[in-house]
Design a protein around this motif. Structure first.
Motif, PDB file in Angstrom:
ATOM      1  N   LYS A  68      -4.429  -8.829   0.374  1.00 44.69           N
ATOM      2  CA  LYS A  68      -4.419  -7.592   1.114  1.00 44.69           C
ATOM      3  C   LYS A  68      -4.686  -8.265   2.403  1.00 44.69           C
ATOM      4  O   LYS A  68      -5.363  -9.138   2.443  1.00 44.69           O
TER       5      LYS A  68
ATOM      6  N   LYS B  85      -2.476   0.358  -4.560  1.00 44.60           N
ATOM      7  CA  LYS B  85      -1.507  -0.771  -4.020  1.00 44.60           C
ATOM      8  C   LYS B  85      -0.597  -0.937  -5.576  1.00 44.60           C
ATOM      9  O   LYS B  85      -1.037  -0.837  -6.900  1.00 44.60           O
TER      10      LYS B  85
ATOM     11  N   VAL C  17       0.998  -0.776   0.104  1.00 39.93           N
ATOM     12  CA  VAL C  17       0.016   0.203  -0.009  1.00 39.93           C
ATOM     13  C   VAL C  17       1.209   0.818   0.029  1.00 39.93           C
ATOM     14  O   VAL C  17       1.938   1.583   0.842  1.00 39.93           O
TER      15      VAL C  17
END
Length: 97
Positions: free
Chosen positions: A57, A43, A14
């Motif tokens: 994630k 991302k 991120v």
């Protein structure tokens, strides 16, 4: 620190500070060049991802790649589809039947 790893199994990072095209990024000890601008909260690929690969994630799948992405490349709806909605509908969970 421009990039944050949320879980050790994640294959994306991120963006914590804006990334500019051509900027050098250090990912897992390797230096890669950002292919485009990426804003905070979006991302980037932690390593090369192929079409069809699951995007992880928080250690959980959030979608699948629709096109390949190199390490450091923006992972967004232009090269990924969300699997979340399809897997969390009433029909998928057995509710409402």
């Amino acid at each position: 620190m421009n990039l944050v790893l949320l879980h050790p199994d994640d294959n994306i990072l991120v963006v914590a500070m804006p990334v500019k095209a051509g900027q050098a990024l250090t990912i897992d000890g390797a230096t890669v060049t950002a292919s485009g601008d990426v804003t905070v909260g979006h991302k980037v690929a932690r390593h090369a991802l192929a079409a069809g690969d699951k995007v992880l994630k928080y250690g959980a799948p959030i979608g699948s790649m629709t096109a390949a992405a190199a390490a450091g490349e923006h992972v967004h709806m232009h090269n990924m589809k969300s699997d979340y909605i399809a897997s969390h509908t009433r029909q998928a969970t057995g509710e409402g039947q």
